[in-house]
Enzyme design. Structure first.
Site, PDB file in Angstrom:
ATOM      1  N   ASP A  21      19.347  26.767 -25.074  1.00 39.85           N
ATOM      2  CA  ASP A  21      20.262  26.895 -24.277  1.00 39.85           C
ATOM      3  C   ASP A  21      20.509  28.541 -24.660  1.00 39.85           C
ATOM      4  O   ASP A  21      19.548  28.881 -25.897  1.00 39.85           O
ATOM      5  CB  ASP A  21      21.443  26.865 -25.296  1.00 39.85           C
ATOM      6  CG  ASP A  21      23.335  27.185 -24.743  1.00 39.85           C
ATOM      7  OD1 ASP A  21      22.836  27.685 -23.342  1.00 39.85           O
ATOM      8  OD2 ASP A  21      23.787  27.100 -25.923  1.00 39.85           O
ATOM      9  N   ASP A  25      26.220  28.642 -24.884  1.00 41.73           N
ATOM     10  CA  ASP A  25      27.983  26.890 -24.284  1.00 41.73           C
ATOM     11  C   ASP A  25      27.461  25.336 -25.279  1.00 41.73           C
ATOM     12  O   ASP A  25      28.817  24.864 -24.471  1.00 41.73           O
ATOM     13  CB  ASP A  25      27.950  26.987 -22.466  1.00 41.73           C
ATOM     14  CG  ASP A  25      26.902  26.216 -21.776  1.00 41.73           C
ATOM     15  OD1 ASP A  25      25.980  26.221 -22.240  1.00 41.73           O
ATOM     16  OD2 ASP A  25      26.452  26.061 -20.908  1.00 41.73           O
ATOM     17  N   ASP A  29      20.163  24.542 -20.817  1.00 41.20           N
ATOM     18  CA  ASP A  29      19.145  24.857 -19.898  1.00 41.20           C
ATOM     19  C   ASP A  29      17.809  25.236 -19.359  1.00 41.20           C
ATOM     20  O   ASP A  29      16.901  25.206 -20.270  1.00 41.20           O
ATOM     21  CB  ASP A  29      20.495  26.113 -19.217  1.00 41.20           C
ATOM     22  CG  ASP A  29      20.507  27.155 -20.850  1.00 41.20           C
ATOM     23  OD1 ASP A  29      19.884  27.648 -20.674  1.00 41.20           O
ATOM     24  OD2 ASP A  29      21.229  28.199 -21.538  1.00 41.20           O
ATOM     25  N   ASP A  98      13.299  14.121 -12.073  1.00 36.08           N
ATOM     26  CA  ASP A  98      13.967  12.495 -12.131  1.00 36.08           C
ATOM     27  C   ASP A  98      14.982  12.775 -11.054  1.00 36.08           C
ATOM     28  O   ASP A  98      15.134  13.205 -10.201  1.00 36.08           O
ATOM     29  CB  ASP A  98      15.146  12.661 -13.054  1.00 36.08           C
ATOM     30  CG  ASP A  98      15.548  11.265 -13.949  1.00 36.08           C
ATOM     31  OD1 ASP A  98      15.018  10.190 -13.377  1.00 36.08           O
ATOM     32  OD2 ASP A  98      15.617  11.547 -14.746  1.00 36.08           O
ATOM     33  N   ASP A 201      14.043   7.048 -11.036  1.00 37.08           N
ATOM     34  CA  ASP A 201      15.637   5.992 -11.894  1.00 37.08           C
ATOM     35  C   ASP A 201      15.738   4.355 -11.181  1.00 37.08           C
ATOM     36  O   ASP A 201      16.047   4.339  -9.740  1.00 37.08           O
ATOM     37  CB  ASP A 201      16.809   6.892 -11.719  1.00 37.08           C
ATOM     38  CG  ASP A 201      17.813   6.246 -13.015  1.00 37.08           C
ATOM     39  OD1 ASP A 201      17.668   6.235 -13.898  1.00 37.08           O
ATOM     40  OD2 ASP A 201      19.495   5.791 -12.737  1.00 37.08           O
ATOM     41  N   GLU A 256      10.517   3.588 -12.658  1.00 41.35           N
ATOM     42  CA  GLU A 256      11.823   3.466 -14.286  1.00 41.35           C
ATOM     43  C   GLU A 256      11.709   1.759 -13.432  1.00 41.35           C
ATOM     44  O   GLU A 256      13.397   1.855 -13.619  1.00 41.35           O
ATOM     45  CB  GLU A 256      13.469   3.769 -14.490  1.00 41.35           C
ATOM     46  CG  GLU A 256      13.538   3.256 -15.643  1.00 41.35           C
ATOM     47  CD  GLU A 256      15.056   4.235 -16.077  1.00 41.35           C
ATOM     48  OE1 GLU A 256      15.365   3.958 -17.232  1.00 41.35           O
ATOM     49  OE2 GLU A 256      15.738   3.743 -15.414  1.00 41.35           O
ATOM     50  N   HIS A 318      15.915   9.235 -23.583  1.00 40.53           N
ATOM     51  CA  HIS A 318      16.949   9.582 -23.511  1.00 40.53           C
ATOM     52  C   HIS A 318      17.999   7.876 -23.679  1.00 40.53           C
ATOM     53  O   HIS A 318      19.873   7.851 -23.705  1.00 40.53           O
ATOM     54  CB  HIS A 318      17.206   9.887 -23.064  1.00 40.53           C
ATOM     55  CG  HIS A 318      16.936   9.728 -21.440  1.00 40.53           C
ATOM     56  ND1 HIS A 318      16.224   9.283 -21.046  1.00 40.53           N
ATOM     57  CD2 HIS A 318      18.882   9.847 -20.557  1.00 40.53           C
ATOM     58  CE1 HIS A 318      16.597   9.011 -19.453  1.00 40.53           C
ATOM     59  NE2 HIS A 318      17.612   8.965 -19.298  1.00 40.53           N
ATOM     60  N   ASP A 319      17.363   6.768 -23.589  1.00 39.39           N
ATOM     61  CA  ASP A 319      18.781   5.892 -23.595  1.00 39.39           C
ATOM     62  C   ASP A 319      18.792   5.525 -24.452  1.00 39.39           C
ATOM     63  O   ASP A 319      19.138   3.943 -24.520  1.00 39.39           O
ATOM     64  CB  ASP A 319      18.083   5.093 -22.614  1.00 39.39           C
ATOM     65  CG  ASP A 319      18.441   5.282 -21.024  1.00 39.39           C
ATOM     66  OD1 ASP A 319      19.382   6.513 -20.472  1.00 39.39           O
ATOM     67  OD2 ASP A 319      17.341   5.018 -19.627  1.00 39.39           O
TER      68      ASP A 319
END
Ligand code: TEU
Length: 525
Positions: A21, A25, A29, A98, A201, A256, A318-319
């Site tokens: 970051d 926030d 990013d 992605d 995806d 994927e 990330h899943d």
């Protein structure tokens, strides 16, 4: 013949919300990624895959897109993206994005139009059907994340729309040529900016038989997205491939294809005219067990060889819970017990030496465990927060995330962040981070490891043993998945090139044994 870059590349997945970051926030990013490119170059990865950074209401943290050709302000701007891409390329690092072709956000202007009236111009861009008698959904498909129908009834037009994922993610109708053309335009938009390819995806879901047949009763409880396998998708993929190949510079697509059957997954390589690569998720759902992995190695070769398909390997993303977390939990073993790190190190050797393109997930090189996310901080409707925790960059309390007074990161840090962070591990040559770096360097210098043939070798049951060969370059890999020492005799003397549990001093001679949870990369002496 030189092979395309994506066969020998090591791809590093960035989950941008949690990487770095710069604006305080609490959400990562694009500038954060750009500022950390030096670290990724030091590590030695060849390519980055960014999880979605497009404009999104974030119902599925970016996988619900409301503008495919804009960066969400949370992540920065298109200028920031161009800057990141240019800096990555200057370091010799490729960048893939992605691409989410199966669905949009329900806030996308296309869907806003589609749901407005039965005769709206974009009505047919999505999948609308009447309910069955008694108000039942149009078929028996089950959505991902919650065991609910894949249909939401919309009172405005008294029809239901299809969504294989959240109701906020309506499925596009790729049977409509206008949708196909619009999604090709999205690819062109990013290809023209210079991206090197895409991770597509749930791309196996895009072709849909207009009759939308029920799932068979024996599997009807499973999410439809892991069952969907329609011939129509292959036509769509061939046309996508033609588009990619019309650009110079070996642009690629890794799909994927979430089918837990390697032979069905392999069909998405076509005859070398569909996906360049496809993820193989069976290993992600397997225990850390030599017999299982020998089977994965052998079956992957069998399934892909006759198509000339190139394998991929992935342990974490990330899943799913991170593999160090998955490989812990033996009876009475706390997740942070020493053996879990040793297993994660041995698994890194496997991931980076098996034949195929490896995909690393940010933080696995630090040996991270999943974060423990208390109920009041749960944000993901799919229960996947633990593996999405922010990357700890330094040992101090904020771990590189903002200054005192800035927002807290959007998720809690993973366990052990005081020691398991980039700065601390970079300073320690015995860390798992340095092991990943050594493996990447050895791989880069070895034609056998990058592109060579692979043959399984005989070894005691708990040891995975294989040999990679390209001409005179020969590497033998031994991976002990057990807590006991095993003897593995080889044809002649060998030198240790990498040992999963040691700092390389002078390369030692192979002694004929592989220690508990140890993995070795060897060369003939
Ligand atoms: O995931 C697709 C997918 O089917 C699984 O990873 C999913 O988590 C599992 O099936 C749960 O049932 C992709 C993305 O990787 C994921 O992050 C998105 O949420 C999903 O598609 C929807 O775009």
């Amino acid at each position: 013949m030189t092979e395309p870059w994506w066969k020998s590349a090591v791809v590093y997945q960035i989950y941008p919300r949690s990487f770095a970051d710069t604006d305080g926030d609490g959400v990562g990013d694009l500038e954060g990624i750009r500022h950390r490119l030096d670290h990724l170059a030091w590590l030695g990865v060849d390519a980055l895959w960014l999880s979605p950074v497009y404009r999104s209401p974030m119902a599925d943290f970016g996988y619900d897109i409301s503008d495919f050709c804009a960066i969400d302000p949370l992540f920065g701007s298109l200028d920031d993206f161009d800057h990141l891409l240019a800096d990555a390329h200057a370091l010799g690092i490729k960048l893939i994005l992605d691409w989410v072709p199966n669905h949009t956000s329900d806030q996308h202007p296309w869907f806003v139009d589609s749901r407005s009236a039965r005769d709206a111009p974009k009505r047919d861009w999505y999948v609308w059907r009447d309910r069955l008698p008694g108000g039942k959904p149009p078929n028996n498909w089950v959505a991902s994340f919650a065991p609910e129908p894949t249909w939401t009834h919309d009172p405005t037009t008294d029809q239901s729309y299809l969504h294989l994922f959240l109701p906020e993610q309506p499925d596009l109708n790729w049977g409509n040529p206008e949708v196909e053309a619009a999604m090709h335009d999205v690819l062109r938009f990013w290809l023209d900016r210079g991206v090197d390819g895409f991770r597509a995806d749930v791309v196996h879901c895009i072709g849909k038989d207009a009759t939308l047949p029920d799932d068979p009763p024996e599997v009807a409880g499973l999410p439809h997205s892991v069952l969907h396998d329609e011939p129509l998708t292959h036509d769509l993929l061939r046309r996508i491939r033609t588009l990619l190949d019309s650009y110079p510079g070996e642009r690629m697509m890794v799909g994927e294809v979430y089918l837990l059957d390697i032979d069905r997954m392999a069909t998405y390589y076509g005859d070398g005219d569909e996906l360049n690569l496809s993820f193989n998720f069976l290993p992600v759902h397997s225990p850390w067990d030599a017999a299982t992995w020998r089977d994965h190695l052998a079956r992957t070769e069998q399934a892909l060889a006759h198509r000339g398909g190139w394998p991929t390997w992935v342990l974490s993303n990330h899943d799913v819970p991170r593999h160090r977390t998955r490989y812990s939990g033996w009876p009475n073993e706390p997740a942070d017990a020493p053996r879990t790190e040793a297993r994660a190190r041995a698994a890194a050797v496997l991931l980076l030496t098996a034949r195929g393109t490896p995909f690393l997930y940010q933080g696995e090189e630090l040996g991270l465990l999943d974060a423990d996310v208390p109920p009041d901080r749960v944000v993901d409707p799919g229960g996947r927060d633990g593996c999405r925790a922010p990357i700890p960059w330094s040992a101090d309390e904020r771990h590189g995330w903002g200054a005192p007074g800035d927002a807290e990161p959007w998720l809690p840090f993973p366990p052990e962040a005081e020691t398991r962070n980039v700065a601390t591990e970079r300073a320690d040559p015995s860390s798992i981070l340095h092991l990943y770096r050594r493996l990447l360097a050895v791989r880069r210098g070895s034609e056998a490891l990058r592109l060579g043939d692979e043959a399984l070798l005989d070894a005691p049951a708990p040891v995975i043993a294989f040999r990679r060969t390209a001409g005179d370059d020969v590497c033998t890999v031994l991976i002990n998945t057990s807590g006991e020492t095993h003897e593995v005799s080889l044809d002649g003397p060998h030198q240790v090139v990498v040992s999963s549990d040691a700092v390389p001093a002078e390369p030692g001679a192979y002694t004929g044994v592989v220690g508990p949870d140890q993995a070795l990369v060897l060369r003939p002496a």
